[in-house]
Design a protein around this motif. Structure first.
Motif, PDB file in Angstrom:
ATOM      1  N   PRO A  20       4.915  17.073  -9.011  1.00  0.00           N
ATOM      2  CA  PRO A  20       5.568  16.510  -7.821  1.00  0.00           C
ATOM      3  C   PRO A  20       4.605  15.938  -6.789  1.00  0.00           C
ATOM      4  CG  PRO A  20       6.685  18.522  -8.461  1.00  0.00           C
ATOM      5  CD  PRO A  20       5.474  18.410  -9.340  1.00  0.00           C
ATOM      6  N   SER A  21       3.492  16.647  -6.513  1.00  0.00           N
ATOM      7  CA  SER A  21       2.559  16.132  -5.507  1.00  0.00           C
ATOM      8  C   SER A  21       1.931  14.820  -5.971  1.00  0.00           C
ATOM      9  CB  SER A  21       1.470  17.161  -5.203  1.00  0.00           C
ATOM     10  OG  SER A  21       0.674  17.415  -6.351  1.00  0.00           O
ATOM     11  N   LEU A  22       1.623  14.715  -7.258  1.00  0.00           N
ATOM     12  CA  LEU A  22       1.065  13.478  -7.799  1.00  0.00           C
ATOM     13  C   LEU A  22       2.022  12.317  -7.564  1.00  0.00           C
ATOM     14  CD1 LEU A  22      -0.909  11.803  -9.574  1.00  0.00           C
ATOM     15  CD2 LEU A  22       0.362  12.650 -11.566  1.00  0.00           C
ATOM     16  N   TYR A  23       3.302  12.536  -7.857  1.00  0.00           N
ATOM     17  CA  TYR A  23       4.270  11.448  -7.719  1.00  0.00           C
ATOM     18  C   TYR A  23       4.567  11.123  -6.256  1.00  0.00           C
ATOM     19  CZ  TYR A  23       4.850  11.153 -12.694  1.00  0.00           C
ATOM     20  OH  TYR A  23       4.607  10.945 -14.023  1.00  0.00           O
ATOM     21  N   TYR A  24       4.368  12.080  -5.368  1.00  0.00           N
ATOM     22  CA  TYR A  24       4.493  11.768  -3.935  1.00  0.00           C
ATOM     23  C   TYR A  24       3.465  10.703  -3.545  1.00  0.00           C
ATOM     24  CZ  TYR A  24       3.726  12.049   1.061  1.00  0.00           C
ATOM     25  OH  TYR A  24       3.548  11.712   2.378  1.00  0.00           O
ATOM     26  N   TYR A  25       2.208  10.899  -3.965  1.00  0.00           N
ATOM     27  CA  TYR A  25       1.161   9.941  -3.598  1.00  0.00           C
ATOM     28  C   TYR A  25       1.360   8.597  -4.302  1.00  0.00           C
ATOM     29  CZ  TYR A  25      -0.905  14.132  -1.675  1.00  0.00           C
ATOM     30  OH  TYR A  25      -1.103  15.280  -0.955  1.00  0.00           O
ATOM     31  N   LEU A  26       1.798   8.636  -5.555  1.00  0.00           N
ATOM     32  CA  LEU A  26       2.055   7.389  -6.270  1.00  0.00           C
ATOM     33  C   LEU A  26       3.206   6.620  -5.626  1.00  0.00           C
ATOM     34  CD1 LEU A  26       1.713   8.527 -10.011  1.00  0.00           C
ATOM     35  CD2 LEU A  26      -0.029   7.510  -8.529  1.00  0.00           C
ATOM     36  N   LEU A  27       4.262   7.337  -5.241  1.00  0.00           N
ATOM     37  CA  LEU A  27       5.411   6.683  -4.614  1.00  0.00           C
ATOM     38  C   LEU A  27       5.031   6.078  -3.264  1.00  0.00           C
ATOM     39  CD1 LEU A  27       8.423   6.030  -4.751  1.00  0.00           C
ATOM     40  CD2 LEU A  27       8.890   8.258  -3.701  1.00  0.00           C
ATOM     41  N   THR A  28       4.166   6.760  -2.526  1.00  0.00           N
ATOM     42  CA  THR A  28       3.709   6.226  -1.242  1.00  0.00           C
ATOM     43  C   THR A  28       2.955   4.913  -1.448  1.00  0.00           C
ATOM     44  OG1 THR A  28       3.532   8.478  -0.352  1.00  0.00           O
ATOM     45  CG2 THR A  28       2.367   6.739   0.837  1.00  0.00           C
ATOM     46  N   ILE A  29       2.105   4.875  -2.476  1.00  0.00           N
ATOM     47  CA  ILE A  29       1.366   3.645  -2.790  1.00  0.00           C
ATOM     48  C   ILE A  29       2.326   2.538  -3.219  1.00  0.00           C
ATOM     49  CG2 ILE A  29      -0.279   2.602  -4.411  1.00  0.00           C
ATOM     50  CD1 ILE A  29      -1.715   5.344  -4.458  1.00  0.00           C
ATOM     51  N   LEU A  30       3.278   2.874  -4.081  1.00  0.00           N
ATOM     52  CA  LEU A  30       4.236   1.869  -4.561  1.00  0.00           C
ATOM     53  C   LEU A  30       5.083   1.324  -3.415  1.00  0.00           C
ATOM     54  CD1 LEU A  30       5.370   3.539  -7.907  1.00  0.00           C
ATOM     55  CD2 LEU A  30       4.016   1.447  -7.659  1.00  0.00           C
ATOM     56  N   THR A  31       5.427   2.185  -2.463  1.00  0.00           N
ATOM     57  CA  THR A  31       6.174   1.724  -1.291  1.00  0.00           C
ATOM     58  C   THR A  31       5.378   0.673  -0.531  1.00  0.00           C
ATOM     59  OG1 THR A  31       7.301   3.858  -1.068  1.00  0.00           O
ATOM     60  CG2 THR A  31       7.240   2.446   0.885  1.00  0.00           C
ATOM     61  N   ALA A  32       4.088   0.957  -0.332  1.00  0.00           N
ATOM     62  CA  ALA A  32       3.229   0.000   0.377  1.00  0.00           C
ATOM     63  C   ALA A  32       3.142  -1.328  -0.370  1.00  0.00           C
ATOM     64  CB  ALA A  32       1.839   0.599   0.575  1.00  0.00           C
ATOM     65  N   LYS A  33       3.009  -1.268  -1.689  1.00  0.00           N
ATOM     66  CA  LYS A  33       2.890  -2.508  -2.459  1.00  0.00           C
ATOM     67  C   LYS A  33       4.206  -3.285  -2.476  1.00  0.00           C
ATOM     68  CE  LYS A  33      -0.220  -3.823  -3.564  1.00  0.00           C
ATOM     69  NZ  LYS A  33      -1.231  -4.511  -2.714  1.00  0.00           N
ATOM     70  N   LEU A  34       5.339  -2.571  -2.532  1.00  0.00           N
ATOM     71  CA  LEU A  34       6.634  -3.254  -2.468  1.00  0.00           C
ATOM     72  C   LEU A  34       6.817  -3.962  -1.126  1.00  0.00           C
ATOM     73  CD1 LEU A  34       8.941  -0.610  -4.195  1.00  0.00           C
ATOM     74  CD2 LEU A  34       8.424  -2.912  -5.043  1.00  0.00           C
ATOM     75  N   LEU A  35       6.198  -3.403  -0.093  1.00  0.00           N
ATOM     76  CA  LEU A  35       6.245  -4.022   1.236  1.00  0.00           C
ATOM     77  C   LEU A  35       5.109  -5.031   1.437  1.00  0.00           C
ATOM     78  CD1 LEU A  35       7.118  -0.837   3.336  1.00  0.00           C
ATOM     79  CD2 LEU A  35       8.631  -2.766   2.814  1.00  0.00           C
ATOM     80  N   ARG A  36       4.379  -5.301   0.359  1.00  0.00           N
ATOM     81  CA  ARG A  36       3.291  -6.287   0.353  1.00  0.00           C
ATOM     82  C   ARG A  36       2.162  -5.923   1.319  1.00  0.00           C
ATOM     83  NH1 ARG A  36       6.416 -12.133  -0.400  1.00  0.00           N
ATOM     84  NH2 ARG A  36       7.576 -11.518  -2.270  1.00  0.00           N
ATOM     85  N   LYS A  37       1.843  -4.642   1.350  1.00  0.00           N
ATOM     86  CA  LYS A  37       0.729  -4.157   2.158  1.00  0.00           C
ATOM     87  C   LYS A  37      -0.493  -3.934   1.271  1.00  0.00           C
ATOM     88  CE  LYS A  37       3.616  -3.960   5.561  1.00  0.00           C
ATOM     89  NZ  LYS A  37       3.569  -4.966   6.652  1.00  0.00           N
ATOM     90  N   LYS A  38      -1.659  -4.030   1.874  1.00  0.00           N
ATOM     91  CA  LYS A  38      -2.872  -3.688   1.140  1.00  0.00           C
ATOM     92  C   LYS A  38      -2.952  -2.176   0.956  1.00  0.00           C
ATOM     93  CE  LYS A  38      -6.135  -7.431   1.873  1.00  0.00           C
ATOM     94  NZ  LYS A  38      -7.565  -7.704   2.117  1.00  0.00           N
ATOM     95  N   VAL A  39      -3.557  -1.758  -0.149  1.00  0.00           N
ATOM     96  CA  VAL A  39      -3.771  -0.329  -0.408  1.00  0.00           C
ATOM     97  C   VAL A  39      -5.239  -0.116  -0.755  1.00  0.00           C
ATOM     98  CG1 VAL A  39      -3.225   1.647  -1.866  1.00  0.00           C
ATOM     99  CG2 VAL A  39      -1.403   0.067  -1.187  1.00  0.00           C
ATOM    100  N   PHE A  40      -5.862   0.819  -0.039  1.00  0.00           N
ATOM    101  CA  PHE A  40      -7.270   1.151  -0.246  1.00  0.00           C
ATOM    102  C   PHE A  40      -7.352   2.618  -0.659  1.00  0.00           C
ATOM    103  CE2 PHE A  40     -11.523   2.474   0.904  1.00  0.00           C
ATOM    104  CZ  PHE A  40     -12.320   1.364   0.649  1.00  0.00           C
ATOM    105  N   ILE A  41      -7.877   2.884  -1.844  1.00  0.00           N
ATOM    106  CA  ILE A  41      -8.057   4.259  -2.326  1.00  0.00           C
ATOM    107  C   ILE A  41      -9.421   4.743  -1.851  1.00  0.00           C
ATOM    108  CG2 ILE A  41      -8.060   5.793  -4.317  1.00  0.00           C
ATOM    109  CD1 ILE A  41      -5.396   4.369  -3.857  1.00  0.00           C
TER     110      ILE A  41
END
Length: 356
Positions: A88-109
């Motif tokens: 579950p914790s892994l998918y929380y972080y993945l979903l947060t990243i996917l939300t940002a990309k769906l909103l066309r935001k940059k993502v920096f790991i």
């Protein structure tokens, strides 16, 4: 420029709080005017500690709105992409990243460590990370793993843990009675046997090198109970030291002469202060960090003999001057790599900043 930071924040884990403090310090050094929002489980405390805006990470509407209004999402640092503690914790972080990309935001790991994942988790993690704009990892092992998963090398850099950026004064105190700090975490099984083993080890150290034993629980909620069970089983006296703010730990470690740690950032703080250290864990991230320092990790089990551990720790203590010399040679390159993460982040946001 609006930045949202996503990680394991507000849970009272010293390592993650040290990471957050380091990330905020690093990115503000490059862009002092950044408007930072942190997703945290204790937003009021996070806001107070770091002087940032913070919202409850479990509130999907506020999290979505914060990401929608941002320019870039930072995901990290630490070992976010793992499933040893459950998926579950892994998918929380993945979903947060996917939300940002769906909103066309940059993502920096930001300077993360990557662990082996179950097959299905690996697929979704690789898919998500391939969408990110820039990925920095804290060691070569993580870089190589992501390459095997099909993530482009062109968007990745090997840096180091953010906490390593900190410059601290080296004080080679010669105390007649050395202070040895233990940073323990509860074992997955055989709790009583493990507590008994550590209590015998601490008693033996106290006698053999006349050491003062100090316990520092890093994750209070998880570590304190086990730490107290070790202390209560000891014949000799020991001291418990608790931290409130993450910066308290720098003051605590500045008074320590040797560290025996089962948590990664116990080892990182020790190396910053050039304190002799011993890692005792079955967690691969400790082993990877110790390898960079030229040190060995000690894997333990319920059958581990405390007196064999005593011999290793006593040997490290006897050769502490050699250890200090070795770490002093290696540490500057790790600190330089740590500072590189902020440089890479600054280069990533500059084009967006010019559009404002």
């Amino acid at each position: 420029m609006k930045v949202v930071i996503s990680g394991y924040y507000g849970f009272g884990n010293a390592g993650d709080e040290l990471i957050l403090d380091a990330i905020i310090t690093q990115i503000r050094s490059k862009e002092p005017g950044l408007n930072i929002t942190v997703l945290s489980v204790q937003p009021e405390k996070t806001s107070s500690f770091y002087k940032v805006r913070s919202i409850n990470r479990w509130n999907p509407f506020k999290s979505f709105w914060a990401i929608y209004r941002s320019d870039i999402l930072i995901s990290g640092g630490g070992g976010l992409f793992q499933d040893m503690t459950g998926s579950p914790s892994l998918y929380y972080y993945l979903l947060t990243i996917l939300t940002a990309k769906l909103l066309r935001k940059k993502v920096f790991i930001y300077a993360v460590g990557i662990n082996e994942l179950k097959l299905i988790n690996r697929f979704f993690t690789a898919f998500t990370l391939k969408l990110c704009d820039r990925i920095t990892v804290r060691e070569n092992y993580s870089f190589d793993m992501l390459v095997r998963w099909g993530v482009s090398q062109a968007k990745m850099d090997v840096t180091a843990d953010p906490v390593l950026h900190r410059e601290v004064p080296y004080v080679n105190a010669k105390r007649p009675q050395p202070k040895i700090a233990f940073v323990l975490r509860p074992p997955r099984t055989e709790v009583a046997a493990s507590a008994g083993m550590f209590s015998k080890l601490c008693d033996s150290l106290s006698q053999r090198i006349s050491a003062k034993i100090i316990f520092i629980p890093f994750h209070i909620e998880k570590d304190l109970g086990f730490t107290l069970s070790v202390m209560n089983s000891m014949r000799s006296t020991a001291r418990l030291v608790q931290w409130n703010k993450p910066n308290d730990l720098y003051n605590i470690f500045s008074e320590i002469d040797m560290v025996v740690s089962q948590r990664l950032h116990g080892l990182i703080l020790a190396s910053l202060y050039r304190i002799p250290l011993v890692g005792i864990s079955d967690d691969s991230k400790l082993e990877r960090y110790l390898r960079e320092l030229g040190q060995k990790n000690i894997a333990i089990s319920a059958e581990t003999n405390p007196y064999s551990l005593l011999a290793v720790i006593a040997d490290v203590w006897e050769w502490r001057d050699e250890f200090i010399k070795n770490v002093s040679n290696i540490l500057p390159s790790l600190q330089l790599r740590s500072k590189m993460t902020a440089e890479i982040f600054g280069n990533e946001i500059n084009p967006a900043a010019k559009l404002k």
